[in-house]
Design a protein around this motif. Structure first.
Motif, short mmCIF file in Angstrom:
data_model
loop_
_atom_site.label_atom_id
_atom_site.label_comp_id
_atom_site.label_asym_id
_atom_site.label_seq_id
_atom_site.Cartn_x
_atom_site.Cartn_y
_atom_site.Cartn_z
N GLU A 15 0.81 -1.02 -0.05
CA GLU A 15 -0.03 -0.17 -0.10
C GLU A 15 0.81 1.39 -0.16
O GLU A 15 1.78 1.33 0.78
N ILE A 16 0.48 2.33 -0.86
CA ILE A 16 1.06 3.60 -0.58
C ILE A 16 -0.01 4.35 -0.13
O ILE A 16 -1.25 4.57 -0.75
N GLU A 22 -0.17 10.96 -4.58
CA GLU A 22 -0.50 12.45 -5.11
C GLU A 22 0.63 13.33 -5.31
O GLU A 22 0.96 13.70 -6.21
N ALA A 23 1.68 13.00 -4.33
CA ALA A 23 2.78 13.88 -4.43
C ALA A 23 3.77 13.42 -5.54
O ALA A 23 4.46 13.91 -6.14
N ILE A 24 3.80 12.15 -5.74
CA ILE A 24 4.52 11.58 -6.64
C ILE A 24 4.02 11.72 -8.09
O ILE A 24 4.83 12.15 -9.15
N CYS A 52 6.82 5.05 -7.45
CA CYS A 52 5.87 4.17 -6.64
C CYS A 52 6.68 2.82 -6.28
O CYS A 52 6.56 2.23 -4.97
N HIS A 53 7.15 2.13 -7.19
CA HIS A 53 8.02 0.81 -6.86
C HIS A 53 9.18 1.29 -5.91
O HIS A 53 9.70 0.51 -5.05
N VAL A 54 10.04 2.27 -6.05
CA VAL A 54 10.90 2.50 -5.19
C VAL A 54 10.61 2.79 -3.82
O VAL A 54 10.95 2.21 -2.72
N TYR A 55 9.29 3.60 -3.50
CA TYR A 55 8.77 3.87 -2.45
C TYR A 55 8.46 2.41 -1.67
O TYR A 55 8.58 2.17 -0.43
N GLN A 56 7.86 1.54 -2.58
CA GLN A 56 7.36 0.47 -1.92
C GLN A 56 8.40 -0.65 -1.59
O GLN A 56 8.38 -1.18 -0.69
#
Length: 206
Positions: A15-16, A22-24, A52-56
């Motif tokens: 989950e993000i 929104e910021a991404i 998104c993938h980096v955040y996850q």
């Protein structure tokens, strides 16, 4: 030596938070607009990652992997979105970037995210690292900018996690630089293309 740590394929189902998405998306639009109007050859190397993938992946690392500290470093941070992501995950995040125009945009990113983070203009390679390159024409080699670590008052071995997005053919070089200068136990996360995130831990020398 480096130990490769497999990142599970299901990491992209993590989950993000909506505000992070929104910021991404906002910063991806800023980057697209920048790339559409910018044609200076010295920053043609600037390419955005799958944020998104980096955040996850970072979120998974912090949940499942033993980290030796909270200091995070982004090599060649560009718009500093990954530095902002790391700061949002409560890491003490710093980005290094050689291009002053990108530093300006990166600082705007950090202001928008409002989660902390610091940017330093300079070369992300520690002094003497270029000697580790098999190919003297690699994009990361030969920058006129001086290493940024003196400005920081820190060395590469002061960081627990390093993130890089190597240009094609540079991944071995980035690994060699990290192996030569990082502290044992530190982690290197490399985005090498869509669905290709790689994680390594620096092992003690025997």
């Amino acid at each position: 030596m480096l130990t490769k740590i497999p990142i599970p394929s299901a990491v992209d189902a993590r989950e993000i938070p909506p505000w992070v998405r929104e910021a991404i998306q906002r910063d991806e639009h800023r980057i697209e607009a920048f790339q559409d109007q910018w044609d200076r050859p010295q920053i043609e190397q600037f390419v955005a990652a799958d944020f998104c993938h980096v955040y996850q992946s970072l979120d998974w690392i912090l949940e499942t992997q033993l980290t030796i500290g909270k200091r995070f470093l982004e090599w060649g941070c560009g718009f500093a979105v990954v530095t902002a992501l790391a700061s949002s995950l409560q890491l003490d995040a710093i980005g290094i970037e050689a291009e002053s125009e990108l530093i300006r945009h990166g600082r705007e990113t950090l202001r928008h995210w409002d989660r902390g983070g610091e940017l330093i203009e300079g070369n992300f390679l520690p002094a003497g690292s270029e000697s580790l390159a098999d190919d003297p024409w690699l994009p990361s080699v030969g920058h006129a900018a001086a290493p940024a670590y003196e400005k920081l008052g820190l060395d590469l071995d002061d960081f627990a996690i390093v993130y890089s997005y190597p240009w094609p053919g540079e991944d071995d070089f980035h690994e060699a630089v990290f192996e030569a200068s990082a502290v044992p136990g530190a982690l290197l996360l490399m985005f090498c293309g869509p669905n290709d995130l790689r994680l390594y831990r620096r092992r003690p020398n025997r």
